[in-house]
Write a protein that holds these residues in place. Structure first.
Motif, PDB file in Angstrom:
ATOM      1  N   GLN A 127      77.189  30.366  -2.569  1.00  0.00           N
ATOM      2  CA  GLN A 127      77.182  31.691  -3.174  1.00  0.00           C
ATOM      3  C   GLN A 127      77.957  32.768  -2.411  1.00  0.00           C
ATOM      4  OE1 GLN A 127      73.224  32.857  -4.523  1.00  0.00           O
ATOM      5  NE2 GLN A 127      72.607  30.711  -4.412  1.00  0.00           N
ATOM      6  N   LEU A 128      78.801  32.370  -1.462  1.00  0.00           N
ATOM      7  CA  LEU A 128      79.661  33.339  -0.796  1.00  0.00           C
ATOM      8  C   LEU A 128      81.041  33.287  -1.430  1.00  0.00           C
ATOM      9  CD1 LEU A 128      78.729  32.670   2.948  1.00  0.00           C
ATOM     10  CD2 LEU A 128      77.850  34.485   1.457  1.00  0.00           C
ATOM     11  N   LYS A 129      81.828  34.297  -1.185  1.00  0.00           N
ATOM     12  CA  LYS A 129      83.199  34.337  -1.662  1.00  0.00           C
ATOM     13  C   LYS A 129      84.132  34.006  -0.497  1.00  0.00           C
ATOM     14  CE  LYS A 129      82.614  37.897  -5.261  1.00  0.00           C
ATOM     15  NZ  LYS A 129      81.659  37.199  -5.949  1.00  0.00           N
ATOM     16  N   TRP A 130      85.299  33.467  -0.818  1.00  0.00           N
ATOM     17  CA  TRP A 130      86.292  33.123   0.192  1.00  0.00           C
ATOM     18  C   TRP A 130      86.617  34.330   1.068  1.00  0.00           C
ATOM     19  CZ3 TRP A 130      88.135  29.888   3.310  1.00  0.00           C
ATOM     20  CH2 TRP A 130      89.405  30.011   3.858  1.00  0.00           C
ATOM     21  N   SER A 131      86.692  35.518   0.467  1.00  0.00           N
ATOM     22  CA  SER A 131      87.011  36.733   1.226  1.00  0.00           C
ATOM     23  C   SER A 131      85.949  37.039   2.283  1.00  0.00           C
ATOM     24  CB  SER A 131      87.180  37.924   0.279  1.00  0.00           C
ATOM     25  OG  SER A 131      85.992  38.142  -0.467  1.00  0.00           O
ATOM     26  N   GLN A 132      84.728  36.569   2.086  1.00  0.00           N
ATOM     27  CA  GLN A 132      83.662  36.767   3.065  1.00  0.00           C
ATOM     28  C   GLN A 132      83.727  35.732   4.192  1.00  0.00           C
ATOM     29  OE1 GLN A 132      80.698  36.514  -0.248  1.00  0.00           O
ATOM     30  NE2 GLN A 132      79.670  38.126   0.933  1.00  0.00           N
ATOM     31  N   VAL A 133      84.265  34.574   3.886  1.00  0.00           N
ATOM     32  CA  VAL A 133      84.209  33.442   4.803  1.00  0.00           C
ATOM     33  C   VAL A 133      85.472  33.277   5.655  1.00  0.00           C
ATOM     34  CG1 VAL A 133      84.051  30.909   4.877  1.00  0.00           C
ATOM     35  CG2 VAL A 133      82.627  32.192   3.286  1.00  0.00           C
ATOM     36  N   GLN A 134      86.629  33.563   5.103  1.00  0.00           N
ATOM     37  CA  GLN A 134      87.877  33.171   5.746  1.00  0.00           C
ATOM     38  C   GLN A 134      88.032  33.707   7.165  1.00  0.00           C
ATOM     39  OE1 GLN A 134      90.319  35.041   2.510  1.00  0.00           O
ATOM     40  NE2 GLN A 134      91.545  35.739   4.242  1.00  0.00           N
ATOM     41  N   HIS A 135      87.563  34.912   7.458  1.00  0.00           N
ATOM     42  CA  HIS A 135      87.757  35.472   8.802  1.00  0.00           C
ATOM     43  C   HIS A 135      86.954  34.740   9.880  1.00  0.00           C
ATOM     44  CE1 HIS A 135      84.058  37.540   7.624  1.00  0.00           C
ATOM     45  NE2 HIS A 135      83.849  37.735   8.914  1.00  0.00           N
ATOM     46  N   VAL A 136      85.815  34.130   9.523  1.00  0.00           N
ATOM     47  CA  VAL A 136      85.029  33.418  10.548  1.00  0.00           C
ATOM     48  C   VAL A 136      85.630  32.051  10.870  1.00  0.00           C
ATOM     49  CG1 VAL A 136      82.894  34.646  10.002  1.00  0.00           C
ATOM     50  CG2 VAL A 136      83.311  32.387   8.996  1.00  0.00           C
ATOM     51  N   LEU A 137      86.633  31.637  10.095  1.00  0.00           N
ATOM     52  CA  LEU A 137      87.300  30.361  10.349  1.00  0.00           C
ATOM     53  C   LEU A 137      88.549  30.517  11.207  1.00  0.00           C
ATOM     54  CD1 LEU A 137      86.984  28.832   6.770  1.00  0.00           C
ATOM     55  CD2 LEU A 137      85.478  28.472   8.738  1.00  0.00           C
ATOM     56  N   ASP A 138      88.828  31.741  11.638  1.00  0.00           N
ATOM     57  CA  ASP A 138      90.029  32.003  12.437  1.00  0.00           C
ATOM     58  C   ASP A 138      90.050  31.263  13.772  1.00  0.00           C
ATOM     59  OD1 ASP A 138      91.133  33.557  10.475  1.00  0.00           O
ATOM     60  OD2 ASP A 138      90.582  35.470  11.394  1.00  0.00           O
ATOM     61  N   VAL A 139      88.926  30.715  14.195  1.00  0.00           N
ATOM     62  CA  VAL A 139      88.888  29.924  15.438  1.00  0.00           C
ATOM     63  C   VAL A 139      89.573  28.571  15.258  1.00  0.00           C
ATOM     64  CG1 VAL A 139      86.763  31.027  16.254  1.00  0.00           C
ATOM     65  CG2 VAL A 139      86.618  28.902  14.939  1.00  0.00           C
ATOM     66  N   LEU A 140      89.809  28.174  14.006  1.00  0.00           N
ATOM     67  CA  LEU A 140      90.396  26.867  13.717  1.00  0.00           C
ATOM     68  C   LEU A 140      91.918  26.932  13.770  1.00  0.00           C
ATOM     69  CD1 LEU A 140      88.111  25.879  10.701  1.00  0.00           C
ATOM     70  CD2 LEU A 140      87.829  25.278  13.120  1.00  0.00           C
ATOM     71  N   ASP A 141      92.537  25.847  14.206  1.00  0.00           N
ATOM     72  CA  ASP A 141      94.001  25.796  14.315  1.00  0.00           C
ATOM     73  C   ASP A 141      94.595  24.941  13.192  1.00  0.00           C
ATOM     74  OD1 ASP A 141      93.837  23.032  15.153  1.00  0.00           O
ATOM     75  OD2 ASP A 141      93.359  23.728  17.170  1.00  0.00           O
ATOM     76  N   GLU A 142      95.862  24.599  13.320  1.00  0.00           N
ATOM     77  CA  GLU A 142      96.605  23.920  12.251  1.00  0.00           C
ATOM     78  C   GLU A 142      96.101  22.511  11.937  1.00  0.00           C
ATOM     79  OE1 GLU A 142      98.248  22.816  16.123  1.00  0.00           O
ATOM     80  OE2 GLU A 142      97.940  24.790  15.234  1.00  0.00           O
ATOM     81  N   ARG A 143      95.255  21.921  12.772  1.00  0.00           N
ATOM     82  CA  ARG A 143      94.695  20.591  12.482  1.00  0.00           C
ATOM     83  C   ARG A 143      93.685  20.638  11.346  1.00  0.00           C
ATOM     84  NH1 ARG A 143      92.125  19.343  18.155  1.00  0.00           N
ATOM     85  NH2 ARG A 143      91.718  21.553  17.876  1.00  0.00           N
TER      86      ARG A 143
END
Length: 156
Positions: A127-143
């Motif tokens: 029930q979350l939107k991508w706009s709410q989630v995407q910033h917390v995934l910034d720790v991930l790299d190109e893999r």
């Protein structure tokens, strides 16, 4: 990270890692609750994985854990959990998603994973939107490849 529209279970390369979004609940019979979304697909495709996850939840708590290597369509893949909820009925927890992203990155660094697919975490059944989630995934790299079956999920 990269974005991908499609189902990696039908296009992965041998040796890839695919995460399944999970919650922290274990049923009375010891099996993890994996009743919707990609967790249900994983439960229905890989026999006994819900029992294994139930054991891991009891032993380690609601955290990223490898669930083993499996063969699908003649290729080997590894399945790893990516917790987004504490209870299956709840909305996804943005802090838990961030914690899971940090943990999967540590696991990928330790085991030298080359490619890790993660279903768009916390969206759809979470029930979350991508706009709410995407910033917390910034720790991930190109893999890391965040995927969804529907491109519209990335527009929300």
């Amino acid at each position: 990270y990269q974005l991908y529209v499609g189902n990696p279970y039908f296009s992965f390369n041998g040796g890839d890692v695919i995460c399944t979004t999970t919650n922290g609940e274990v049923k009375k019979d010891g099996r993890a609750v994996m009743g919707r979304g990609n967790a249900k697909f994983v439960r229905d495709t890989f026999t006994g994985i819900d029992t294994l996850l139930g054991e891991c939840l009891k032993k380690y708590g609601n955290r990223v854990v490898p669930l083993g290597r499996y063969t699908l369509n003649g290729k080997t893949l590894s399945i790893v959990t990516f917790p987004t909820k504490n209870a299956w009925r709840d909305k996804s927890d943005i802090d838990l998603i961030h914690q899971s992203a940090c943990q999967i990155k540590q696991l990928a660094d330790h085991y030298q994973f080359q490619k890790v697919y993660i279903p768009i975490p916390g969206c759809a059944n979470g029930q979350l939107k991508w706009s709410q989630v995407q910033h917390v995934l910034d720790v991930l790299d190109e893999r890391f490849i965040i995927y969804s079956l529907d491109a519209k999920d990335f527009e929300q």
